[in-house]
Motif scaffolding. Structure first.
Motif, PDB file in Angstrom:
ATOM      1  N   ARG A  49      11.156  26.456  41.355  1.00  0.00           N
ATOM      2  CA  ARG A  49      10.359  26.391  42.595  1.00  0.00           C
ATOM      3  C   ARG A  49      10.789  27.482  43.572  1.00  0.00           C
ATOM      4  O   ARG A  49       9.967  28.087  44.247  1.00  0.00           O
ATOM      5  CB  ARG A  49      10.487  25.007  43.227  1.00  0.00           C
ATOM      6  N   LEU A  50      12.078  27.735  43.614  1.00  0.00           N
ATOM      7  CA  LEU A  50      12.604  28.787  44.485  1.00  0.00           C
ATOM      8  C   LEU A  50      12.123  30.157  44.009  1.00  0.00           C
ATOM      9  O   LEU A  50      11.733  31.008  44.816  1.00  0.00           O
ATOM     10  CB  LEU A  50      14.128  28.724  44.526  1.00  0.00           C
ATOM     11  N   LYS A  81       9.403  30.781  42.302  1.00  0.00           N
ATOM     12  CA  LYS A  81       7.968  30.839  42.601  1.00  0.00           C
ATOM     13  C   LYS A  81       7.737  31.175  44.076  1.00  0.00           C
ATOM     14  O   LYS A  81       6.905  32.022  44.415  1.00  0.00           O
ATOM     15  CB  LYS A  81       7.321  29.496  42.246  1.00  0.00           C
ATOM     16  N   HIS A  82       8.489  30.530  44.949  1.00  0.00           N
ATOM     17  CA  HIS A  82       8.356  30.789  46.385  1.00  0.00           C
ATOM     18  C   HIS A  82       8.764  32.225  46.732  1.00  0.00           C
ATOM     19  O   HIS A  82       8.082  32.897  47.505  1.00  0.00           O
ATOM     20  CB  HIS A  82       9.189  29.785  47.181  1.00  0.00           C
ATOM     21  N   GLU A  98       6.048  34.519  45.832  1.00  0.00           N
ATOM     22  CA  GLU A  98       4.951  34.422  46.812  1.00  0.00           C
ATOM     23  C   GLU A  98       5.271  35.211  48.073  1.00  0.00           C
ATOM     24  O   GLU A  98       4.365  35.728  48.732  1.00  0.00           O
ATOM     25  CB  GLU A  98       4.689  32.950  47.161  1.00  0.00           C
ATOM     26  N   LEU A  99       6.542  35.316  48.408  1.00  0.00           N
ATOM     27  CA  LEU A  99       6.970  36.077  49.584  1.00  0.00           C
ATOM     28  C   LEU A  99       7.028  37.577  49.314  1.00  0.00           C
ATOM     29  O   LEU A  99       7.302  38.362  50.217  1.00  0.00           O
ATOM     30  CB  LEU A  99       8.334  35.590  50.072  1.00  0.00           C
TER      31      LEU A  99
END
Length: 125
Positions: free
Chosen positions: A48-49, A51-52, A55-56
């Motif tokens: 999840r990290l 993926k985030h 996205e950033l």
């Protein structure tokens, strides 16, 4: 949990998870007696990290650098701030470039394109 459950929890494909694992973006994955890889809640959080971070705008190479420091317990607040400030500057530069592109498009739409004569020649051929 098996990789299929991990896929459901992270909304990622098996191939993506295996690729991230191969790159070293995940902590070590243990194997059960039957040879299946057993993923933990920590792997869910790591994915999840990742993926985030993507996205950033962080690249996989940048994420790998951060993950390496994090897994070695060497990621300091100062180092994280440095990474974030560097990414912020890259984003600012991209925004500036995009604004310049937008202005060029607006100039062209108003009929003031510096290549107008050349474009007209191509259109006539």
């Amino acid at each position: 949990m098996k990789i299929s459950a991990l896929c459901l929890k992270t909304d990622m494909t098996k191939d993506t998870i295996r690729f991230y694992e191969k790159l070293g973006l995940l902590t070590k994955v243990e194997r059960a007696a039957n040879g299946y890889k057993i993923y933990t809640h920590a792997h869910v959080e790591q994915l999840r990290l990742i993926k985030h971070a993507k996205e950033l705008g962080f690249t996989l190479e940048e994420i790998k650098q951060l993950a390496t420091l994090l897994f070695a317990k060497q990621l300091t607040i100062t180092e994280m701030e440095r990474f974030l400030k560097q990414k912020e500057q890259e984003i600012d530069n991209k925004i500036l470039k995009l604004e310049q592109f937008k202005e060029q498009i607006n100039v062209t739409l108003k009929g003031r394109c510096e290549y107008q004569a050349q474009l007209k020649k191509f259109a006539e051929q």
